[in-house]
Design an enzyme around this catalytic site. Sequence first.
Site, short mmCIF file in Angstrom:
data_model
loop_
_atom_site.label_atom_id
_atom_site.label_comp_id
_atom_site.label_asym_id
_atom_site.label_seq_id
_atom_site.Cartn_x
_atom_site.Cartn_y
_atom_site.Cartn_z
N HIS A 227 -69.88 -30.38 17.93
CA HIS A 227 -68.57 -29.74 18.14
C HIS A 227 -67.67 -30.62 19.01
O HIS A 227 -66.52 -30.89 18.67
CB HIS A 227 -68.81 -28.38 18.80
N GLU A 228 -68.19 -31.10 20.13
CA GLU A 228 -67.37 -31.90 21.05
C GLU A 228 -67.00 -33.25 20.44
O GLU A 228 -65.89 -33.75 20.66
CB GLU A 228 -68.09 -32.09 22.38
N HIS A 231 -63.87 -32.96 18.49
CA HIS A 231 -62.65 -33.14 19.28
C HIS A 231 -62.39 -34.61 19.55
O HIS A 231 -61.26 -35.09 19.45
CB HIS A 231 -62.75 -32.40 20.61
#
Length: 312
Positions: A227-228, A231
Site C-alpha cells: 500500500h505505501e 503512494h
Amino acid sequence: MRSNVLSTLFMLVTITVTSVLSVPFNLTTIHPRASQLGCGSNPSPSEVRAMESQFRELLRADEEARMPPTDPPIPDDPDPPTPPPGPPKPASVNVVWHNVYASTQAGNVGWLSDDLINKQMAQLNRDYRGLFAFKLTKINHVLNNIWHDKADTGNAEEAAMKKALRVGGPETLNIYSISMKSSSFIGYSSFPQDYNGNKVNDGIIITYTVLMNGGRPEYSLGRTLTHEVGHWTGLFHVFQGGCADGDGLSDTAPQAGPNFGCPTFADSCPGGRVDNIHNYMDYTNDACRTQFTKQQKARMSDMCRFYRNIYP
C-alpha cells in the site's frame, strides 16, 4: 532526436515541479476516518488539484514527444517489418531498508532479521510482478531508541533520522521500519512530486508490527508495505476524492471512505459501481487486498518515469 525530446521533457518536469510545488505536500491532512487504520499519506483537496494539474501537463508533453513526424521520410530501401514487441520488462527499483530498533531491559525491540526483510521484499515483488522489480541493495540495522519510538510525520525525530540515514536519489526507495508507538499511523509515504521540494524526506516509514508475521493478524501478509509503495509510486487512496471526485482514475469506483476488515460487498456511492474492497489502496485486511487496476499500473509507471527516472 529522441534524446533531445526527452531532455526537453525533463526540463519541463523540473520547471513544473518548481512552479507548482513551492512547499512540500502536507502528509498529515487526514481523512476523517483514517485514524482507524493510520496511513498518513493523505494530501488535501488543494494539494491533489496541484498534483493532478502538474501530472496532466507532463502526460500531454509525453504524448506529444511520442507522436511520429507528420511527413516522415520515405527510405530508398525500407527495412523489413519490425516484429511486434514482447511484454515490457518490469522497471528495476533499488531499495535500502533502514531497520531502526530500540534497546530495552527486555531486549532489542523492533529488530528485524535479514530473512524476514527478504521475505517481505519477496511479497512486495509478487504484488508488483510485471510492473516493478524491487532489488534490496542494503539492510541497515540502526540502534536508536529515540528515532524508533518517536519519529512521526513532520517532527524533529523524523527529520534527524532521514537526514542521517537516507541514501540515493529519487529512484532509490528508502524504507524505515520503526515502532511508531507514539503515532496514530502505521505507515506513510512521500509522493513522487514531493521529491524536489524535500529530497531528504523521500521514502516510506512503517511500523514493524504490520510487516509479514509482525504480530497484527489482520496485517500480517505484508500488504501495508505494498500500500505505501503505491503512494511512493504515485497512487492516491481509492477513497481520496470521496463520491464526488474519486482518485482520478476511471477504473477505480468512487468510494465514500475506507473499508475495514474483510467485507464481502460494499457500495458506498450512488451509481451502481461497488467499492474497491480488493484494491491495495483501500484499508481492508491484507487477505482481502489482492489487486491494482490497469489504470493504477499505468499511473505508477508514468509517475516513476516523470519524477523518479525509473524506466522499464
